[in-house]
Scaffold this active site. Structure first.
Site, PDB file in Angstrom:
ATOM      1  N   SER A 173      -2.660  -2.947   6.085  1.00  0.00           N
ATOM      2  CA  SER A 173      -3.967  -3.358   6.592  1.00  0.00           C
ATOM      3  C   SER A 173      -5.094  -2.405   6.187  1.00  0.00           C
ATOM      4  O   SER A 173      -4.877  -1.421   5.491  1.00  0.00           O
ATOM      5  CB  SER A 173      -3.908  -3.520   8.108  1.00  0.00           C
ATOM      6  OG  SER A 173      -3.498  -2.306   8.682  1.00  0.00           O
ATOM      7  N   GLU A 205       5.072   6.818   2.432  1.00  0.00           N
ATOM      8  CA  GLU A 205       5.879   5.597   2.435  1.00  0.00           C
ATOM      9  C   GLU A 205       5.143   4.539   1.637  1.00  0.00           C
ATOM     10  O   GLU A 205       3.963   4.688   1.311  1.00  0.00           O
ATOM     11  CB  GLU A 205       6.112   5.080   3.859  1.00  0.00           C
ATOM     12  CG  GLU A 205       4.830   4.667   4.555  1.00  0.00           C
ATOM     13  CD  GLU A 205       5.032   3.697   5.714  1.00  0.00           C
ATOM     14  OE1 GLU A 205       6.132   3.121   5.863  1.00  0.00           O
ATOM     15  OE2 GLU A 205       4.065   3.480   6.471  1.00  0.00           O
ATOM     16  N   ASN A 212       4.162   0.526   2.099  1.00  0.00           N
ATOM     17  CA  ASN A 212       4.138  -0.582   3.062  1.00  0.00           C
ATOM     18  C   ASN A 212       4.177  -1.888   2.291  1.00  0.00           C
ATOM     19  O   ASN A 212       3.247  -2.181   1.540  1.00  0.00           O
ATOM     20  CB  ASN A 212       2.851  -0.525   3.887  1.00  0.00           C
ATOM     21  CG  ASN A 212       2.706   0.801   4.608  1.00  0.00           C
ATOM     22  OD1 ASN A 212       3.315   1.014   5.642  1.00  0.00           O
ATOM     23  ND2 ASN A 212       1.931   1.714   4.033  1.00  0.00           N
ATOM     24  N   ARG A 215       0.863  -1.179   0.000  1.00  0.00           N
ATOM     25  CA  ARG A 215       0.000   0.000   0.000  1.00  0.00           C
ATOM     26  C   ARG A 215       0.897   1.225   0.000  1.00  0.00           C
ATOM     27  O   ARG A 215       1.721   1.392   0.892  1.00  0.00           O
ATOM     28  CB  ARG A 215      -0.908   0.012   1.235  1.00  0.00           C
ATOM     29  CG  ARG A 215      -2.132   0.944   1.089  1.00  0.00           C
ATOM     30  CD  ARG A 215      -2.891   1.083   2.386  1.00  0.00           C
ATOM     31  NE  ARG A 215      -2.079   1.771   3.357  1.00  0.00           N
ATOM     32  CZ  ARG A 215      -1.972   1.445   4.649  1.00  0.00           C
ATOM     33  NH1 ARG A 215      -2.646   0.432   5.146  1.00  0.00           N
ATOM     34  NH2 ARG A 215      -1.184   2.134   5.449  1.00  0.00           N
ATOM     35  N   GLU A 217       8.075   0.284  11.521  1.00  0.00           N
ATOM     36  CA  GLU A 217       6.760   0.327  10.900  1.00  0.00           C
ATOM     37  C   GLU A 217       5.696   0.334  11.983  1.00  0.00           C
ATOM     38  O   GLU A 217       5.963  -0.057  13.111  1.00  0.00           O
ATOM     39  CB  GLU A 217       6.554  -0.921  10.031  1.00  0.00           C
ATOM     40  CG  GLU A 217       7.578  -1.099   8.924  1.00  0.00           C
ATOM     41  CD  GLU A 217       7.490  -0.013   7.881  1.00  0.00           C
ATOM     42  OE1 GLU A 217       6.380   0.457   7.601  1.00  0.00           O
ATOM     43  OE2 GLU A 217       8.555   0.377   7.370  1.00  0.00           O
ATOM     44  N   GLY A 218       4.499   0.748  11.612  1.00  0.00           N
ATOM     45  CA  GLY A 218       3.364   0.559  12.506  1.00  0.00           C
ATOM     46  C   GLY A 218       2.892   1.812  13.207  1.00  0.00           C
ATOM     47  O   GLY A 218       1.954   1.771  14.005  1.00  0.00           O
ATOM     48  N   LYS A 224      12.843   9.806  10.851  1.00  0.00           N
ATOM     49  CA  LYS A 224      12.230   8.469  10.840  1.00  0.00           C
ATOM     50  C   LYS A 224      13.238   7.356  11.095  1.00  0.00           C
ATOM     51  O   LYS A 224      14.214   7.218  10.356  1.00  0.00           O
ATOM     52  CB  LYS A 224      11.583   8.201   9.474  1.00  0.00           C
ATOM     53  CG  LYS A 224      10.462   9.153   9.116  1.00  0.00           C
ATOM     54  CD  LYS A 224       9.718   8.651   7.877  1.00  0.00           C
ATOM     55  CE  LYS A 224       8.504   9.505   7.602  1.00  0.00           C
ATOM     56  NZ  LYS A 224       7.649   8.902   6.555  1.00  0.00           N
ATOM     57  N   LYS A 256      12.590   2.243   5.311  1.00  0.00           N
ATOM     58  CA  LYS A 256      12.662   3.681   5.067  1.00  0.00           C
ATOM     59  C   LYS A 256      14.008   4.071   4.470  1.00  0.00           C
ATOM     60  O   LYS A 256      14.112   5.017   3.693  1.00  0.00           O
ATOM     61  CB  LYS A 256      12.320   4.430   6.342  1.00  0.00           C
ATOM     62  CG  LYS A 256      10.842   4.158   6.662  1.00  0.00           C
ATOM     63  CD  LYS A 256      10.289   4.831   7.840  1.00  0.00           C
ATOM     64  CE  LYS A 256       8.767   4.698   7.883  1.00  0.00           C
ATOM     65  NZ  LYS A 256       8.242   3.340   8.070  1.00  0.00           N
ATOM     66  N   ARG A 272      -7.406   7.512   5.242  1.00  0.00           N
ATOM     67  CA  ARG A 272      -7.381   7.608   6.714  1.00  0.00           C
ATOM     68  C   ARG A 272      -7.269   9.075   7.085  1.00  0.00           C
ATOM     69  O   ARG A 272      -6.535   9.826   6.442  1.00  0.00           O
ATOM     70  CB  ARG A 272      -6.185   6.852   7.277  1.00  0.00           C
ATOM     71  CG  ARG A 272      -6.272   5.347   7.067  1.00  0.00           C
ATOM     72  CD  ARG A 272      -4.983   4.672   7.476  1.00  0.00           C
ATOM     73  NE  ARG A 272      -3.867   5.136   6.685  1.00  0.00           N
ATOM     74  CZ  ARG A 272      -2.593   4.943   6.990  1.00  0.00           C
ATOM     75  NH1 ARG A 272      -2.269   4.302   8.083  1.00  0.00           N
ATOM     76  NH2 ARG A 272      -1.646   5.390   6.209  1.00  0.00           N
TER      77      ARG A 272
HETATM   78  P1  ADP Z   1       4.940   3.976   9.718  1.00  0.00           P
HETATM   79  O1  ADP Z   1       5.732   2.923   9.069  1.00  0.00           O
HETATM   80  O2  ADP Z   1       5.147   4.057  11.196  1.00  0.00           O
HETATM   81  O3  ADP Z   1       3.489   3.945   9.308  1.00  0.00           O
HETATM   82  P2  ADP Z   1       5.057   6.449   8.204  1.00  0.00           P
HETATM   83  O4  ADP Z   1       6.185   6.901   7.372  1.00  0.00           O
HETATM   84  O5  ADP Z   1       3.846   6.017   7.468  1.00  0.00           O
HETATM   85  O6  ADP Z   1       5.585   5.331   9.180  1.00  0.00           O
HETATM   86  O7  ADP Z   1       4.675   7.608   9.223  1.00  0.00           O
HETATM   87  C1  ADP Z   1       3.636   7.477  10.152  1.00  0.00           C
HETATM   88  C2  ADP Z   1       2.698   8.669  10.075  1.00  0.00           C
HETATM   89  O8  ADP Z   1       3.432   9.872  10.299  1.00  0.00           O
HETATM   90  C3  ADP Z   1       2.041   8.846   8.730  1.00  0.00           C
HETATM   91  O9  ADP Z   1       0.860   8.097   8.647  1.00  0.00           O
HETATM   92  C4  ADP Z   1       1.797  10.341   8.685  1.00  0.00           C
HETATM   93  O10 ADP Z   1       0.620  10.667   9.381  1.00  0.00           O
HETATM   94  C5  ADP Z   1       2.971  10.903   9.457  1.00  0.00           C
HETATM   95  N1  ADP Z   1       4.060  11.275   8.527  1.00  0.00           N
HETATM   96  C6  ADP Z   1       5.030  10.459   8.055  1.00  0.00           C
HETATM   97  N2  ADP Z   1       5.853  11.096   7.218  1.00  0.00           N
HETATM   98  C7  ADP Z   1       5.400  12.353   7.137  1.00  0.00           C
HETATM   99  C8  ADP Z   1       5.813  13.512   6.415  1.00  0.00           C
HETATM  100  N3  ADP Z   1       6.881  13.478   5.613  1.00  0.00           N
HETATM  101  N4  ADP Z   1       5.094  14.660   6.576  1.00  0.00           N
HETATM  102  C9  ADP Z   1       4.015  14.698   7.398  1.00  0.00           C
HETATM  103  N5  ADP Z   1       3.581  13.642   8.100  1.00  0.00           N
HETATM  104  C10 ADP Z   1       4.241  12.476   7.977  1.00  0.00           C
HETATM  105 MG    MG Z   2       2.670   4.424   7.543  1.00  0.00          MG
END
Ligand code: ADP
Ligand code: MG
Length: 474
Positions: free
Chosen positions: A151, A144, A146, A125, A368-369, A364, A305, A450
């Site tokens: 899910s 990102e 996944n 996704r 994940e999660g 970051k 990442k 979401r």
């Molecule tokens: P995870 O693997 O923990 O899901 P993500 O990269 O999806 O990691 O980051 C988790 C959440 O943080 C995202 O769903 C988003 O809401 C927020 N986020 C992540 N990267 C960014 C970004 N570059 N700018 C703004 N919000 C972000």
């Molecule tokens: Mg995410």
């Protein structure tokens, strides 16, 4: 992005009535979750959190996200087959990040033995936010991709009906009729079924590798039931079950207590906390087997990442996808600024920039999660502390995406009804199947929107921050 429901969003009586209808509609439609108190029994369940109103999504960006999904499938699959790239890219990370290092060790071990697996199934996704530029036009920016346990494809297959009803209740039947059909559960099951078929044993089952704590079981059941309807048997097992019951025969076919497994669909296995030594052993057994793993460990690593950050480097996509200039252009158009914190001048420079202006960035780790990223003051503090140590390498930096907020109501069990300023994240599900070197299926399989209140920087639905939503294209 114009708020689509300005006239009703402040009408308390209409909102209250619509919310009551919405909650019951969600329960009727099966937008369900088990409770925190009883996460492993279905005697008491509740509705999964969702927005009262569908959120406005710019049509052009929605279409752009769909149009690039097959390209991302191709890219993830290419990365997963490129040992040299994975090795080089993750070299600095695995020196400091034990979890990635352990996954990588299994990856190498399985390659050295020689792959028994010949059919490959990817379910991913790709998540995006709509970045609001200075000129006010929004741009699609990938957060990102996944590649393991992506899910909510199941539950979100049922939210569109709920939102259609809500709009009808609010007197917006014209808008209600425009909500797009969406059924990722069917799309994901199609991919799993194709992999099962190509594995080629009628008696073999599909194994969902599930968590110890199974609050989100209904999301998985949506996909399981699609498989049962195709006469494909599904079993649900945990890592511990694999440790106790799993074995390989001479040709490395996987058996669970004598029952052959064709496909292993991981809904678990992406956080370090689930792995004790026995579970690592179970993971190794699965990876060594001939069974189709979704994903195989190489594809899990392709979703780190660190890999995402290296993909954004000038010239990398060209090396990974030679002969696909158009796909590369579509992919690159979705990238936000991503920066390596590896030791050296490049990392020093960006670390200093981020310390000086933390609100421009997200820090970051390789996790994940949800709930792992760092923002603002916390980002500055952590980066100050690690900027001169090798630990810095276990993180990447990313430009912070700033979407335009809109008003909505986040419906959660036992929570008061109140209006919130919200931002949304759009995910597109991708499914592909490869047999040997030939890609036999490559599709976008539906979407997930979401939405969360702006005061939360991080976190998804399972983390209790975001809620399920439906896009209303504008
Ligand atoms: P995870 O693997 O923990 O899901 P993500 O990269 O999806 O990691 O980051 C988790 C959440 O943080 C995202 O769903 C988003 O809401 C927020 N986020 C992540 N990267 C960014 C970004 N570059 N700018 C703004 N919000 C972000
Ligand atoms: Mg995410």
């Amino acid at each position: 992005m114009a708020a689509a429901w300005q006239d009703v969003v402040r009408d308390a009586a209409a909102v209250r009535e619509a919310a009551a209808v919405a909650v019951d509609a969600a329960l009727l439609a099966g937008v369900l979750m088990r409770t925190g108190e009883q996460p492993n029994a279905s005697d008491v369940v509740n509705y999964a959190p969702f927005t009262l109103l569908p959120s406005a999504v710019p049509r052009a960006l929605f279409e752009q996200a769909y149009a690039v999904q097959q390209d991302f499938n191709l890219l993830v699959d290419a990365v997963s087959q490129n040992k040299e790239f994975l090795e080089q890219t993750l070299a600095s990370t695995i020196k400091v990040d034990d979890f990635t290092a352990r996954l990588f060790r299994i990856y190498k071990q399985v390659l050295e033995e020689g792959l028994a697996q010949t059919v490959f199934l990817g379910i991913n996704r790709s998540d995006y936010m709509f970045d609001c530029g200075l000129e006010g036009t929004a741009a699609l920016r990938q957060i990102e991709i996944n590649t393991i346990a992506a899910s909510f494809g199941g539950l979100t297959s049922r939210t569109t009906d709920v939102h259609r009803l809500v709009l009808n209740v609010l007197g917006k039947s014209e808008e209600a009729s425009q909500l797009l059909p969406n059924n990722p559960a069917k799309g994901l099951a199609l991919g799993i079924a194709k992999a099962w078929e190509l594995y080629g044993s009628q008696r073999a089952v599909v194994m969902f590798l599930v968590e110890d704590v199974q609050r989100n079981i209904f999301d998985q059941r949506c996909v399981e039931n699609e498989l049962w309807n195709r006469n494909i048997r599904v079993v649900r097992k945990r890592f511990r079950d694999v440790f106790e019951q799993g074995s390989l025969d001479a040709s490395r076919r996987l058996y669970m207590d004598g029952q052959e497994v064709a496909v292993v669909y991981y809904r678990e296995g992406y956080v370090p906390q689930v792995y004790d030594e026995q579970n690592w052993e179970a993971r190794l057994l699965l990876e060594r087997s001939r069974a189709v793993k979704c994903p195989d460990i190489a594809t899990q690593l392709a979703g780190t990442k660190k890999v995402q950050q290296e993909l954004s480097r000038q010239g990398t996509l060209e090396k990974l996808l030679p002969g696909h200039p158009e796909a590369i252009a579509r992919i690159r158009a979705t990238f936000a600024g991503l920066y390596s914190l590896d030791e050296g001048e490049e990392g020093d420079r960006i670390a200093a920039t981020a310390i000086a202006d933390p609100d421009r960035f997200v820090l970051k780790p390789q996790r994940e999660g949800g709930g792992n990223n760092l923002y603002g003051e916390e980002l500055r503090e952590v980066l100050e502390k690690i900027k001169d140590s090798p630990e810095r390498t276990s993180y990447i930096l990313m430009d912070k995406i700033k979407p335009q907020p809109a008003l909505n109501y986040l419906l959660r069990a036992h929570s008061p009804l109140q209006v919130s300023e919200c931002i949304s994240e759009l995910g597109i599900f991708g499914v592909y199947v490869r047999q040997g070197r030939e890609l036999v299926l490559n599709q976008a399989a539906g979407h997930l929107l979401r939405t969360k209140a702006i005061e939360h920087a991080d976190g998804g639905v399972a983390a209790g921050v975001a809620v399920l939503d439906t896009p209303y294209l504008v």
